[in-house]
Design a protein around this motif. Structure first.
Motif, PDB file in Angstrom:
ATOM      1  N   PHE A  78      26.113  23.863  20.917  1.00 48.07           N
ATOM      2  CA  PHE A  78      26.068  25.223  20.360  1.00 48.07           C
ATOM      3  C   PHE A  78      26.031  25.230  18.834  1.00 48.07           C
ATOM      4  N   GLY A  79      25.599  24.099  18.260  1.00 53.49           N
ATOM      5  CA  GLY A  79      25.331  24.078  16.826  1.00 53.49           C
ATOM      6  C   GLY A  79      26.548  24.300  15.958  1.00 53.49           C
ATOM      7  N   ARG A 131      20.791  24.693  26.260  1.00 49.82           N
ATOM      8  CA  ARG A 131      20.123  25.871  25.711  1.00 49.82           C
ATOM      9  C   ARG A 131      19.191  25.472  24.580  1.00 49.82           C
ATOM     10  N   PHE A 153      17.436  27.911  22.559  1.00 50.18           N
ATOM     11  CA  PHE A 153      17.111  29.070  21.720  1.00 50.18           C
ATOM     12  C   PHE A 153      16.852  28.637  20.280  1.00 50.18           C
ATOM     13  N   ARG A 154      16.046  29.428  19.599  1.00 52.55           N
ATOM     14  CA  ARG A 154      15.856  29.211  18.160  1.00 52.55           C
ATOM     15  C   ARG A 154      17.225  29.285  17.463  1.00 52.55           C
ATOM     16  N   GLY A 155      17.517  28.276  16.646  1.00 54.65           N
ATOM     17  CA  GLY A 155      18.758  28.270  15.872  1.00 54.65           C
ATOM     18  C   GLY A 155      19.985  27.831  16.652  1.00 54.65           C
ATOM     19  N   ARG A 156      19.842  27.574  17.926  1.00 57.31           N
ATOM     20  CA  ARG A 156      20.985  27.253  18.774  1.00 57.31           C
ATOM     21  C   ARG A 156      21.788  26.050  18.260  1.00 57.31           C
ATOM     22  N   GLY A 212      21.561  24.641  15.188  1.00 58.73           N
ATOM     23  CA  GLY A 212      21.588  24.506  13.732  1.00 58.73           C
ATOM     24  C   GLY A 212      20.562  25.406  13.091  1.00 58.73           C
TER      25      GLY A 212
END
Lengths: 171, 421
Positions: B359-360, B378, B380-383, B385
Protein backbone atom coordinates in the motif's frame (compact mmCIF):
# COMPACT_ATOMS: atom_id res chain seq x y z
CA UNK A 1 -37.99 21.97 -0.28
CA UNK A 2 -37.18 21.91 3.40
CA UNK A 3 -36.97 18.14 3.74
CA UNK A 4 -33.86 17.33 5.78
CA UNK A 5 -32.78 14.64 3.31
CA UNK A 6 -33.00 16.95 0.32
CA UNK A 7 -29.53 18.22 -0.54
CA UNK A 8 -28.71 20.80 -3.20
CA UNK A 9 -25.20 21.73 -4.30
CA UNK A 10 -22.84 22.67 -7.08
CA UNK A 11 -21.36 19.57 -8.73
CA UNK A 12 -17.90 18.26 -9.44
CA UNK A 13 -17.97 15.34 -11.88
CA UNK A 14 -15.39 12.52 -11.97
CA UNK A 15 -15.28 9.36 -14.08
CA UNK A 16 -15.64 5.60 -13.67
CA UNK A 17 -13.75 3.46 -11.14
CA UNK A 18 -12.21 6.40 -9.28
CA UNK A 19 -10.40 4.44 -6.59
CA UNK A 20 -9.65 5.16 -2.96
CA UNK A 21 -5.93 5.67 -3.65
CA UNK A 22 -6.86 8.56 -5.93
CA UNK A 23 -8.73 10.18 -3.03
CA UNK A 24 -6.69 9.10 -0.01
CA UNK A 25 -3.17 8.14 -1.15
CA UNK A 26 -1.07 5.88 1.08
CA UNK A 27 1.33 8.63 2.07
CA UNK A 28 -1.59 10.76 3.31
CA UNK A 29 -2.44 8.03 5.81
CA UNK A 30 0.57 9.28 7.76
CA UNK A 31 -1.19 12.62 8.27
CA UNK A 32 -4.05 13.87 10.42
CA UNK A 33 -7.39 14.43 8.67
CA UNK A 34 -7.01 18.21 7.94
CA UNK A 35 -3.64 17.63 6.25
CA UNK A 36 -4.67 14.39 4.56
CA UNK A 37 -7.70 16.18 3.09
CA UNK A 38 -5.29 18.38 1.12
CA UNK A 39 -4.46 15.33 -1.05
CA UNK A 40 -7.90 14.27 -2.27
CA UNK A 41 -7.72 13.72 -6.08
CA UNK A 42 -4.02 14.76 -5.86
CA UNK A 43 -3.06 13.19 -9.20
CA UNK A 44 -6.48 12.99 -10.85
CA UNK A 45 -7.39 16.66 -10.35
CA UNK A 46 -4.50 18.58 -8.81
CA UNK A 47 -5.60 21.70 -6.85
CA UNK A 48 -9.23 20.52 -6.68
CA UNK A 49 -9.06 20.86 -2.91
CA UNK A 50 -8.55 24.62 -3.38
CA UNK A 51 -11.59 24.88 -5.64
CA UNK A 52 -14.15 22.75 -3.82
CA UNK A 53 -16.41 24.72 -1.48
CA UNK A 54 -18.60 23.72 1.45
CA UNK A 55 -21.97 22.42 0.22
CA UNK A 56 -20.63 21.05 -3.08
CA UNK A 57 -21.61 17.61 -4.33
CA UNK A 58 -19.17 15.10 -5.85
CA UNK A 59 -20.70 13.19 -8.76
CA UNK A 60 -19.00 10.04 -10.06
CA UNK A 61 -19.51 7.28 -12.60
CA UNK A 62 -19.61 3.54 -12.12
CA UNK A 63 -17.80 1.59 -9.42
CA UNK A 64 -17.05 4.72 -7.39
CA UNK A 65 -14.57 4.15 -4.58
CA UNK A 66 -13.21 0.71 -5.45
CA UNK A 67 -10.33 -0.17 -3.18
CA UNK A 68 -9.33 0.32 0.39
CA UNK A 69 -11.22 0.76 3.66
CA UNK A 70 -9.42 4.03 4.40
CA UNK A 71 -12.18 6.51 5.30
CA UNK A 72 -12.20 8.88 2.34
CA UNK A 73 -15.54 10.21 3.60
CA UNK A 74 -13.82 11.79 6.60
CA UNK A 75 -11.64 13.81 4.21
CA UNK A 76 -14.60 14.76 2.03
CA UNK A 77 -16.53 15.94 5.06
CA UNK A 78 -13.54 17.98 6.20
CA UNK A 79 -13.60 19.71 2.80
CA UNK A 80 -17.29 20.46 3.30
CA UNK A 81 -18.59 18.11 0.60
CA UNK A 82 -22.34 17.78 1.21
CA UNK A 83 -23.01 14.52 -0.59
CA UNK A 84 -21.62 11.85 -2.90
CA UNK A 85 -23.73 10.82 -5.88
CA UNK A 86 -22.64 8.08 -8.27
CA UNK A 87 -23.94 5.89 -11.04
CA UNK A 88 -22.73 2.96 -8.90
CA UNK A 89 -20.80 2.69 -5.62
CA UNK A 90 -18.33 0.11 -4.38
CA UNK A 91 -20.15 -1.27 -1.33
CA UNK A 92 -17.30 -0.72 1.15
CA UNK A 93 -16.92 2.88 0.01
CA UNK A 94 -20.66 3.45 0.39
CA UNK A 95 -20.64 1.93 3.89
CA UNK A 96 -17.73 4.18 4.86
CA UNK A 97 -19.60 7.25 3.59
CA UNK A 98 -22.71 6.45 5.60
CA UNK A 99 -20.78 5.45 8.71
CA UNK A 100 -18.83 8.71 8.55
CA UNK A 101 -22.03 10.71 8.23
CA UNK A 102 -21.64 11.68 4.58
CA UNK A 103 -24.90 11.39 2.61
CA UNK A 104 -24.55 9.22 -0.49
CA UNK A 105 -27.02 8.16 -3.15
CA UNK A 106 -26.83 5.86 -6.16
CA UNK A 107 -28.29 7.59 -9.22
CA UNK A 108 -27.91 5.57 -12.43
CA UNK A 109 -27.52 7.97 -15.34
CA UNK A 110 -26.54 10.92 -13.15
CA UNK A 111 -23.86 12.04 -15.59
CA UNK A 112 -26.53 12.48 -18.25
CA UNK A 113 -28.50 14.55 -15.80
CA UNK A 114 -25.86 17.04 -14.76
CA UNK A 115 -22.65 18.60 -16.09
CA UNK A 116 -19.87 19.81 -13.85
CA UNK A 117 -20.62 23.12 -12.20
CA UNK A 118 -24.39 22.75 -12.54
CA UNK A 119 -26.58 22.47 -9.49
CA UNK A 120 -27.94 19.07 -8.47
CA UNK A 121 -30.60 18.25 -5.91
CA UNK A 122 -30.92 14.77 -4.43
CA UNK A 123 -33.44 13.37 -1.96
CA UNK A 124 -32.14 10.39 0.00
CA UNK A 125 -35.39 9.62 1.76
CA UNK A 126 -37.74 9.62 -1.21
CA UNK A 127 -35.18 8.63 -3.84
CA UNK A 128 -34.87 11.16 -6.61
CA UNK A 129 -32.32 13.47 -8.24
CA UNK A 130 -33.04 16.68 -10.12
CA UNK A 131 -31.02 19.13 -12.22
CA UNK A 132 -32.91 22.01 -13.83
CA UNK A 133 -36.13 20.57 -15.20
CA UNK A 134 -34.74 17.02 -15.48
CA UNK A 135 -35.53 14.55 -12.72
CA UNK A 136 -34.92 10.83 -12.19
CA UNK A 137 -36.38 8.53 -9.56
CA UNK A 138 -34.05 6.09 -7.84
CA UNK A 139 -34.05 3.70 -4.88
CA UNK A 140 -34.14 5.71 -1.61
CA UNK A 141 -31.76 4.98 1.26
CA UNK A 142 -33.36 2.59 3.77
CA UNK A 143 -34.46 4.00 7.16
CA UNK A 144 -31.56 2.18 8.89
CA UNK A 145 -29.09 4.16 6.79
CA UNK A 146 -30.93 7.46 7.31
CA UNK A 147 -30.79 6.82 11.08
CA UNK A 148 -27.00 6.57 10.98
CA UNK A 149 -26.74 9.70 8.85
CA UNK A 150 -29.15 11.56 11.15
CA UNK A 151 -26.82 10.86 14.07
CA UNK A 152 -23.90 12.31 12.09
CA UNK A 153 -22.38 8.89 11.50
CA UNK A 154 -21.89 5.62 13.33
CA UNK A 155 -19.54 6.87 16.07
CA UNK A 156 -21.88 9.66 17.25
CA UNK A 157 -24.62 7.05 17.15
CA UNK A 158 -22.56 4.76 19.41
CA UNK A 159 -22.04 7.70 21.78
CA UNK A 160 -25.79 8.30 21.88
CA UNK A 161 -26.37 4.60 22.58
CA UNK A 162 -23.92 4.63 25.48
CA UNK A 163 -21.17 2.53 23.91
CA UNK A 164 -18.59 5.29 23.49
CA UNK A 165 -17.70 8.22 25.72
CA UNK A 166 -18.78 11.68 24.54
CA UNK A 167 -15.37 12.51 23.08
CA UNK A 168 -15.97 9.66 20.61
CA UNK A 169 -18.34 11.93 18.68
CA UNK A 170 -15.46 14.08 17.49
CA UNK A 171 -14.06 11.34 15.27
CA UNK B 1 -36.72 -20.83 -2.24
CA UNK B 2 -33.20 -22.25 -2.74
CA UNK B 3 -30.30 -20.11 -1.49
CA UNK B 4 -26.76 -19.45 -2.68
CA UNK B 5 -23.83 -20.11 -0.32
CA UNK B 6 -23.68 -16.53 0.95
CA UNK B 7 -27.44 -16.27 1.33
CA UNK B 8 -27.35 -19.35 3.56
CA UNK B 9 -24.64 -17.97 5.81
CA UNK B 10 -26.32 -14.57 6.12
CA UNK B 11 -29.72 -16.18 6.82
CA UNK B 12 -28.24 -18.22 9.62
CA UNK B 13 -26.39 -15.25 11.13
CA UNK B 14 -29.52 -13.12 10.94
CA UNK B 15 -31.71 -15.83 12.49
CA UNK B 16 -33.91 -16.02 9.39
CA UNK B 17 -35.23 -19.00 7.46
CA UNK B 18 -34.32 -17.46 4.13
CA UNK B 19 -32.61 -14.40 2.74
CA UNK B 20 -32.25 -13.46 -0.90
CA UNK B 21 -30.61 -10.84 -3.09
CA UNK B 22 -32.01 -7.40 -2.32
CA UNK B 23 -32.82 -8.12 1.36
CA UNK B 24 -31.17 -6.04 4.06
CA UNK B 25 -30.42 -8.10 7.17
CA UNK B 26 -28.84 -7.53 10.58
CA UNK B 27 -26.25 -10.25 11.13
CA UNK B 28 -24.49 -11.48 14.25
CA UNK B 29 -20.74 -11.29 13.67
CA UNK B 30 -18.76 -14.34 14.82
CA UNK B 31 -15.34 -12.69 14.65
CA UNK B 32 -14.36 -9.01 14.37
CA UNK B 33 -10.72 -8.20 13.66
CA UNK B 34 -9.11 -4.84 14.47
CA UNK B 35 -5.87 -3.73 12.80
CA UNK B 36 -3.16 -1.32 13.93
CA UNK B 37 -4.44 1.61 11.82
CA UNK B 38 -7.61 1.47 13.90
CA UNK B 39 -5.68 2.81 16.88
CA UNK B 40 -4.54 6.08 15.27
CA UNK B 41 -7.78 7.92 16.12
CA UNK B 42 -8.84 5.54 18.85
CA UNK B 43 -11.59 6.19 21.40
CA UNK B 44 -11.84 3.41 23.98
CA UNK B 45 -15.41 2.07 24.21
CA UNK B 46 -17.24 2.02 27.54
CA UNK B 47 -18.33 -1.56 26.87
CA UNK B 48 -17.85 -4.14 24.12
CA UNK B 49 -20.00 -7.01 22.89
CA UNK B 50 -17.66 -9.97 23.41
CA UNK B 51 -13.87 -10.19 23.82
CA UNK B 52 -14.04 -13.82 22.61
CA UNK B 53 -15.36 -12.66 19.24
CA UNK B 54 -12.66 -10.00 18.90
CA UNK B 55 -9.08 -10.16 17.64
CA UNK B 56 -6.43 -7.47 17.22
CA UNK B 57 -3.66 -7.82 14.64
CA UNK B 58 -0.88 -5.27 14.15
CA UNK B 59 0.01 -5.44 10.46
CA UNK B 60 -0.11 -2.36 8.25
CA UNK B 61 2.62 -0.27 9.77
CA UNK B 62 4.88 -2.51 11.83
CA UNK B 63 7.45 -1.96 13.13
CA UNK B 64 6.18 1.61 13.18
CA UNK B 65 7.58 3.84 10.41
CA UNK B 66 6.10 7.03 11.92
CA UNK B 67 5.49 8.44 15.39
CA UNK B 68 1.79 8.50 14.57
CA UNK B 69 1.86 4.73 14.04
CA UNK B 70 4.07 4.15 17.06
CA UNK B 71 1.55 5.98 19.25
CA UNK B 72 -1.14 3.48 18.29
CA UNK B 73 0.78 0.52 19.73
CA UNK B 74 0.35 1.33 23.43
CA UNK B 75 -3.34 2.10 22.87
CA UNK B 76 -3.85 -1.32 21.29
CA UNK B 77 -1.95 -3.07 24.09
CA UNK B 78 -3.86 -1.27 26.81
CA UNK B 79 -7.19 -1.98 25.15
CA UNK B 80 -6.41 -5.70 24.74
CA UNK B 81 -5.35 -5.93 28.38
CA UNK B 82 -8.21 -3.93 29.89
CA UNK B 83 -10.92 -5.74 27.91
CA UNK B 84 -9.45 -9.26 28.15
CA UNK B 85 -8.87 -9.76 24.43
CA UNK B 86 -6.63 -12.82 24.29
CA UNK B 87 -6.40 -12.92 20.50
CA UNK B 88 -3.94 -10.04 20.37
CA UNK B 89 -1.17 -10.42 17.78
CA UNK B 90 1.47 -7.93 18.81
CA UNK B 91 4.70 -7.22 16.90
CA UNK B 92 6.73 -10.43 16.98
CA UNK B 93 3.75 -12.76 16.76
CA UNK B 94 2.03 -10.61 14.16
CA UNK B 95 1.35 -10.91 10.48
CA UNK B 96 -0.95 -9.46 7.85
CA UNK B 97 -4.40 -9.87 9.39
CA UNK B 98 -5.76 -12.21 6.70
CA UNK B 99 -2.77 -14.54 7.15
CA UNK B 100 -3.12 -14.45 10.94
CA UNK B 101 -6.85 -15.18 10.58
CA UNK B 102 -5.96 -18.27 8.52
CA UNK B 103 -3.17 -19.50 10.78
CA UNK B 104 -5.38 -19.33 13.85
CA UNK B 105 -8.62 -20.58 12.26
CA UNK B 106 -10.37 -17.35 13.24
CA UNK B 107 -12.51 -17.71 10.09
CA UNK B 108 -14.72 -20.79 10.09
CA UNK B 109 -17.19 -22.30 7.66
CA UNK B 110 -20.71 -20.94 7.83
CA UNK B 111 -19.71 -17.99 10.02
CA UNK B 112 -19.49 -14.20 9.60
CA UNK B 113 -16.19 -12.35 9.96
CA UNK B 114 -15.59 -8.60 9.71
CA UNK B 115 -12.37 -6.60 9.72
CA UNK B 116 -11.27 -3.08 8.88
CA UNK B 117 -9.20 -4.10 5.87
CA UNK B 118 -10.72 -4.24 2.38
CA UNK B 119 -9.18 -7.63 1.61
CA UNK B 120 -11.13 -9.37 4.38
CA UNK B 121 -13.00 -11.26 1.65
CA UNK B 122 -9.84 -13.45 1.79
CA UNK B 123 -11.47 -15.56 4.51
CA UNK B 124 -14.13 -16.62 2.01
CA UNK B 125 -11.61 -19.36 1.17
CA UNK B 126 -12.79 -21.03 4.42
CA UNK B 127 -16.51 -20.83 3.57
CA UNK B 128 -16.80 -17.71 5.74
CA UNK B 129 -18.93 -14.66 4.95
CA UNK B 130 -16.10 -12.19 5.40
CA UNK B 131 -15.77 -8.60 4.28
CA UNK B 132 -14.03 -5.30 5.01
CA UNK B 133 -16.25 -2.78 6.75
CA UNK B 134 -14.10 0.29 7.46
CA UNK B 135 -12.79 1.65 10.76
CA UNK B 136 -15.99 3.23 12.15
CA UNK B 137 -18.06 0.13 11.47
CA UNK B 138 -15.45 -2.10 13.11
CA UNK B 139 -16.00 -0.05 16.26
CA UNK B 140 -19.74 -0.54 15.80
CA UNK B 141 -19.35 -4.33 15.61
CA UNK B 142 -16.93 -4.26 18.54
CA UNK B 143 -19.59 -2.53 20.63
CA UNK B 144 -22.79 -4.22 19.45
CA UNK B 145 -21.63 -7.57 18.02
CA UNK B 146 -23.64 -7.11 14.85
CA UNK B 147 -24.00 -5.13 11.64
CA UNK B 148 -26.21 -4.91 8.55
CA UNK B 149 -25.73 -6.25 5.05
CA UNK B 150 -27.74 -5.72 1.92
CA UNK B 151 -27.56 -9.07 0.16
CA UNK B 152 -26.13 -8.74 -3.35
CA UNK B 153 -26.82 -11.11 -6.26
CA UNK B 154 -24.30 -13.94 -6.61
CA UNK B 155 -22.11 -14.87 -9.58
CA UNK B 156 -21.10 -18.55 -9.62
CA UNK B 157 -17.75 -19.72 -11.01
CA UNK B 158 -17.64 -23.37 -12.02
CA UNK B 159 -14.03 -24.53 -11.99
CA UNK B 160 -13.28 -27.48 -14.28
CA UNK B 161 -10.04 -29.22 -15.21
CA UNK B 162 -6.84 -29.08 -13.18
CA UNK B 163 -4.50 -26.24 -12.27
CA UNK B 164 -1.33 -26.74 -14.38
CA UNK B 165 2.21 -26.51 -12.91
CA UNK B 166 3.36 -22.89 -12.80
CA UNK B 167 -0.20 -21.52 -12.86
CA UNK B 168 -1.69 -20.32 -9.58
CA UNK B 169 -4.64 -18.64 -7.93
CA UNK B 170 -3.41 -15.24 -9.08
CA UNK B 171 -3.63 -16.40 -12.67
CA UNK B 172 -7.13 -17.80 -12.13
CA UNK B 173 -8.19 -14.46 -10.70
CA UNK B 174 -6.51 -12.37 -13.39
CA UNK B 175 -8.20 -14.53 -16.04
CA UNK B 176 -11.57 -13.84 -14.36
CA UNK B 177 -10.87 -10.10 -14.01
CA UNK B 178 -9.54 -9.82 -17.54
CA UNK B 179 -12.42 -11.76 -19.08
CA UNK B 180 -15.48 -10.50 -17.19
CA UNK B 181 -14.33 -7.23 -15.56
CA UNK B 182 -15.87 -5.75 -12.43
CA UNK B 183 -18.40 -7.53 -10.22
CA UNK B 184 -19.46 -4.41 -8.29
CA UNK B 185 -22.25 -5.13 -5.80
CA UNK B 186 -22.13 -8.86 -6.51
CA UNK B 187 -20.99 -11.85 -4.47
CA UNK B 188 -18.70 -14.46 -5.96
CA UNK B 189 -19.24 -18.17 -5.30
CA UNK B 190 -16.66 -20.76 -6.37
CA UNK B 191 -17.16 -24.47 -6.88
CA UNK B 192 -17.02 -27.28 -9.41
CA UNK B 193 -15.03 -30.47 -9.84
CA UNK B 194 -11.86 -28.54 -10.64
CA UNK B 195 -11.73 -27.06 -7.15
CA UNK B 196 -10.06 -30.17 -5.70
CA UNK B 197 -6.88 -29.28 -7.64
CA UNK B 198 -6.75 -25.78 -6.12
CA UNK B 199 -4.88 -25.81 -2.78
CA UNK B 200 -5.93 -23.56 0.11
CA UNK B 201 -3.22 -20.95 -0.44
CA UNK B 202 -4.36 -20.44 -4.03
CA UNK B 203 -8.00 -20.27 -2.97
CA UNK B 204 -7.10 -17.54 -0.51
CA UNK B 205 -5.32 -15.59 -3.23
CA UNK B 206 -8.46 -15.76 -5.38
CA UNK B 207 -10.77 -14.79 -2.51
CA UNK B 208 -8.48 -11.93 -1.46
CA UNK B 209 -8.38 -10.48 -4.95
CA UNK B 210 -12.18 -10.42 -5.18
CA UNK B 211 -11.96 -6.91 -3.69
CA UNK B 212 -10.13 -5.84 -6.87
CA UNK B 213 -13.20 -6.48 -9.01
CA UNK B 214 -15.27 -4.64 -6.41
CA UNK B 215 -17.13 -7.74 -5.19
CA UNK B 216 -18.83 -7.97 -1.77
CA UNK B 217 -18.31 -11.52 -0.47
CA UNK B 218 -16.33 -14.28 -2.23
CA UNK B 219 -16.87 -17.78 -0.85
CA UNK B 220 -15.62 -21.31 -1.44
CA UNK B 221 -17.23 -24.53 -0.18
CA UNK B 222 -15.78 -26.31 2.87
CA UNK B 223 -14.62 -29.40 0.96
CA UNK B 224 -12.16 -32.02 2.20
CA UNK B 225 -9.16 -29.85 1.34
CA UNK B 226 -10.61 -26.99 3.39
CA UNK B 227 -11.59 -29.18 6.34
CA UNK B 228 -8.12 -30.68 6.48
CA UNK B 229 -6.59 -27.20 6.52
CA UNK B 230 -8.88 -26.08 9.33
CA UNK B 231 -8.13 -29.19 11.40
CA UNK B 232 -4.40 -28.54 11.01
CA UNK B 233 -4.96 -25.00 12.29
CA UNK B 234 -7.04 -25.82 15.33
CA UNK B 235 -10.67 -26.05 14.17
CA UNK B 236 -12.06 -29.57 14.22
CA UNK B 237 -15.12 -30.63 12.20
CA UNK B 238 -17.43 -30.30 15.22
CA UNK B 239 -16.57 -26.63 15.64
CA UNK B 240 -18.38 -25.23 12.62
CA UNK B 241 -21.33 -25.78 10.33
CA UNK B 242 -20.48 -25.36 6.63
CA UNK B 243 -22.88 -23.75 4.17
CA UNK B 244 -23.37 -25.32 0.76
CA UNK B 245 -25.54 -23.70 -1.89
CA UNK B 246 -28.95 -25.23 -2.49
CA UNK B 247 -29.55 -26.92 -5.85
CA UNK B 248 -31.56 -24.53 -7.97
CA UNK B 249 -30.34 -21.35 -6.24
CA UNK B 250 -30.65 -18.19 -8.33
CA UNK B 251 -27.42 -16.72 -9.76
CA UNK B 252 -26.86 -13.47 -11.61
CA UNK B 253 -24.51 -15.46 -13.86
CA UNK B 254 -22.79 -18.85 -13.97
CA UNK B 255 -19.33 -18.76 -15.53
CA UNK B 256 -17.05 -21.69 -16.31
CA UNK B 257 -13.29 -21.49 -15.82
CA UNK B 258 -11.25 -24.27 -17.44
CA UNK B 259 -8.20 -24.43 -15.19
CA UNK B 260 -6.33 -26.79 -17.53
CA UNK B 261 -6.37 -24.18 -20.30
CA UNK B 262 -4.97 -21.33 -18.19
CA UNK B 263 -1.54 -19.80 -18.67
CA UNK B 264 0.19 -17.30 -16.40
CA UNK B 265 -1.47 -13.88 -16.60
CA UNK B 266 -0.35 -10.28 -16.12
CA UNK B 267 -2.50 -7.24 -15.31
CA UNK B 268 -1.44 -3.97 -16.84
CA UNK B 269 -1.13 -0.84 -14.68
CA UNK B 270 -4.19 0.90 -13.26
CA UNK B 271 -6.71 -1.86 -12.59
CA UNK B 272 -7.23 -5.56 -13.11
CA UNK B 273 -10.73 -5.35 -14.61
CA UNK B 274 -10.63 -5.89 -18.35
CA UNK B 275 -6.92 -5.15 -18.09
CA UNK B 276 -5.30 -8.59 -17.56
CA UNK B 277 -3.95 -10.79 -20.33
CA UNK B 278 -2.05 -14.07 -20.77
CA UNK B 279 1.66 -13.35 -20.32
CA UNK B 280 2.35 -14.23 -23.96
CA UNK B 281 0.37 -11.12 -24.91
CA UNK B 282 1.93 -8.59 -22.55
CA UNK B 283 4.45 -6.02 -23.74
CA UNK B 284 8.11 -6.28 -22.71
CA UNK B 285 9.03 -3.75 -20.05
CA UNK B 286 12.29 -3.21 -18.21
CA UNK B 287 11.49 -3.73 -14.51
CA UNK B 288 12.82 -1.61 -11.65
CA UNK B 289 11.09 -3.36 -8.77
CA UNK B 290 9.63 -6.83 -8.27
CA UNK B 291 7.55 -7.50 -5.17
CA UNK B 292 6.37 -10.76 -3.63
CA UNK B 293 4.23 -10.25 -0.55
CA UNK B 294 0.87 -9.06 0.82
CA UNK B 295 -2.14 -10.94 2.17
CA UNK B 296 -2.72 -12.37 -1.31
CA UNK B 297 0.74 -13.68 -2.15
CA UNK B 298 3.08 -13.55 0.83
CA UNK B 299 2.15 -17.07 1.91
CA UNK B 300 4.64 -19.87 2.54
CA UNK B 301 3.89 -21.42 -0.85
CA UNK B 302 4.63 -18.10 -2.55
CA UNK B 303 8.04 -18.00 -0.90
CA UNK B 304 8.59 -21.68 -1.75
CA UNK B 305 7.95 -21.24 -5.46
CA UNK B 306 10.03 -18.06 -5.53
CA UNK B 307 12.91 -19.93 -3.85
CA UNK B 308 12.57 -22.83 -6.32
CA UNK B 309 12.84 -20.43 -9.24
CA UNK B 310 15.64 -18.32 -7.77
CA UNK B 311 17.82 -21.21 -6.51
CA UNK B 312 21.19 -20.88 -8.22
CA UNK B 313 20.06 -17.81 -10.14
CA UNK B 314 20.55 -14.08 -9.66
CA UNK B 315 18.18 -11.15 -9.69
CA UNK B 316 18.93 -9.08 -12.82
CA UNK B 317 21.10 -6.02 -12.46
CA UNK B 318 19.05 -2.89 -11.89
CA UNK B 319 16.11 -4.83 -10.46
CA UNK B 320 15.09 -4.76 -6.78
CA UNK B 321 13.32 -7.92 -5.65
CA UNK B 322 11.52 -7.36 -2.36
CA UNK B 323 10.03 -10.35 -0.54
CA UNK B 324 7.72 -9.76 2.43
CA UNK B 325 6.44 -12.85 4.27
CA UNK B 326 2.75 -12.53 5.15
CA UNK B 327 3.34 -13.29 8.81
CA UNK B 328 5.98 -13.90 11.41
CA UNK B 329 4.97 -17.58 11.23
CA UNK B 330 5.57 -17.63 7.46
CA UNK B 331 8.91 -15.90 8.06
CA UNK B 332 10.00 -18.49 10.63
CA UNK B 333 8.84 -21.44 8.51
CA UNK B 334 10.56 -20.06 5.42
CA UNK B 335 13.71 -19.50 7.47
CA UNK B 336 13.77 -23.11 8.70
CA UNK B 337 13.04 -24.48 5.24
CA UNK B 338 15.92 -22.48 3.77
CA UNK B 339 13.79 -20.34 1.45
CA UNK B 340 14.94 -17.02 2.91
CA UNK B 341 18.59 -17.94 2.45
CA UNK B 342 17.99 -18.97 -1.15
CA UNK B 343 16.14 -15.72 -1.85
CA UNK B 344 18.81 -13.56 -0.21
CA UNK B 345 21.58 -15.45 -2.02
CA UNK B 346 19.86 -14.62 -5.29
CA UNK B 347 19.88 -10.95 -4.40
CA UNK B 348 16.38 -10.50 -2.97
CA UNK B 349 15.69 -8.19 -0.03
CA UNK B 350 13.65 -10.10 2.54
CA UNK B 351 11.70 -7.81 4.88
CA UNK B 352 9.77 -8.33 8.06
CA UNK B 353 6.10 -9.17 7.76
CA UNK B 354 3.85 -6.16 7.16
CA UNK B 355 1.41 -4.76 4.60
CA UNK B 356 4.32 -2.44 3.74
CA UNK B 357 5.07 -2.00 0.05
CA UNK B 358 1.65 -3.24 -1.08
CA UNK B 359 0.00 0.00 0.00
CA UNK B 360 2.92 2.31 -0.68
CA UNK B 361 3.43 3.13 2.97
CA UNK B 362 6.88 1.76 3.74
CA UNK B 363 9.36 -1.02 2.80
CA UNK B 364 9.64 -0.45 -0.94
CA UNK B 365 7.95 2.70 -2.24
CA UNK B 366 8.17 3.36 -6.00
CA UNK B 367 9.67 6.50 -7.51
CA UNK B 368 8.45 8.47 -10.53
CA UNK B 369 8.97 6.68 -13.84
CA UNK B 370 9.65 3.30 -12.25
CA UNK B 371 8.07 0.08 -13.45
CA UNK B 372 7.06 -2.56 -10.91
CA UNK B 373 5.82 -6.12 -11.31
CA UNK B 374 4.01 -7.11 -8.14
CA UNK B 375 2.38 -10.22 -6.75
CA UNK B 376 0.55 -8.07 -4.18
CA UNK B 377 -3.10 -7.12 -4.22
CA UNK B 378 -3.56 -3.87 -6.06
CA UNK B 379 -2.20 -2.04 -9.11
CA UNK B 380 -4.00 1.32 -8.90
CA UNK B 381 -2.13 4.39 -10.06
CA UNK B 382 -0.06 5.66 -7.13
CA UNK B 383 -0.82 2.62 -4.99
CA UNK B 384 2.80 1.75 -4.26
CA UNK B 385 4.28 5.24 -4.33
CA UNK B 386 4.58 7.81 -7.11
CA UNK B 387 1.51 8.29 -9.33
CA UNK B 388 4.04 8.35 -12.16
CA UNK B 389 5.18 4.77 -11.49
CA UNK B 390 3.56 1.85 -13.36
CA UNK B 391 2.44 -1.29 -11.53
CA UNK B 392 1.97 -4.58 -13.38
CA UNK B 393 0.56 -7.54 -11.44
CA UNK B 394 1.24 -11.29 -11.68
CA UNK B 395 1.75 -14.45 -9.60
CA UNK B 396 4.71 -14.93 -7.27
CA UNK B 397 6.17 -17.45 -9.73
CA UNK B 398 5.94 -14.94 -12.57
CA UNK B 399 7.41 -12.15 -10.43
CA UNK B 400 10.34 -14.34 -9.32
CA UNK B 401 11.13 -15.45 -12.88
CA UNK B 402 10.77 -11.89 -14.15
CA UNK B 403 13.15 -10.59 -11.48
CA UNK B 404 15.79 -12.88 -12.98
CA UNK B 405 15.02 -11.83 -16.55
CA UNK B 406 14.56 -8.14 -15.75
CA UNK B 407 11.30 -8.16 -17.75
CA UNK B 408 8.00 -10.06 -17.51
CA UNK B 409 8.53 -13.72 -18.46
CA UNK B 410 6.57 -16.97 -18.25
CA UNK B 411 7.79 -18.76 -15.08
CA UNK B 412 7.27 -22.18 -16.64
CA UNK B 413 10.42 -21.66 -18.68
CA UNK B 414 12.42 -21.63 -15.43
CA UNK B 415 10.30 -24.15 -13.50
CA UNK B 416 10.89 -26.79 -16.19
CA UNK B 417 14.49 -27.09 -15.06
CA UNK B 418 13.30 -27.97 -11.53
CA UNK B 419 10.82 -30.55 -12.69
CA UNK B 420 13.11 -32.26 -15.19
CA UNK B 421 16.04 -32.37 -12.74
Amino acid sequence: MTDRWTITGRTWVVGDSVDTDAMYPGYAMKLDVPEAARHVFYALRPRWVDEVAPGDIVVAGRNFGIGSSRPVAALMRHLGVAALVAEEFNSLFLRNAINNGLPALTVPGVRDLVSEGEELTVDLEHGWARAGDRRVDVAPQPPMVLDILAAGGLLPRLVADGYLPAEGAAS
Amino acid sequence: MPMTMIEKILARSAGLEEVHAGDTVVAEVDMNVLIDLQFAGWVTPLRIADPERTAIVLDHAVPAPTVRDADGGPRARRFARDFGIDRFFDVGRHGICHQVIAENALARPGQVLTCTDSHTCAAGAYNTAARGIGPAEVVGVLCTGRTWFTVAPTIRYELVGELPVGVGGKDVFLHIAGTWGDATNHNLEFGGEGLASVPMNERRTIATQAAEISADFATFPADDVCRRFLAEHGAGPGEYEPADPDPGATYAAVRTVDLSALEPHVARPGSVSGNAVPISQVETRRLDQCFIGSCANGQLDDLRIAAEILAGRTVAEGVRLIVTPASQQVYRDALRLGYLGTLADAGAVVTNSTCGACFGYHMGVLGAGEVCLTASTRNFRGRMGSPDAEIYMASSATVAASAVAGRPVDPRTLLDREHSA
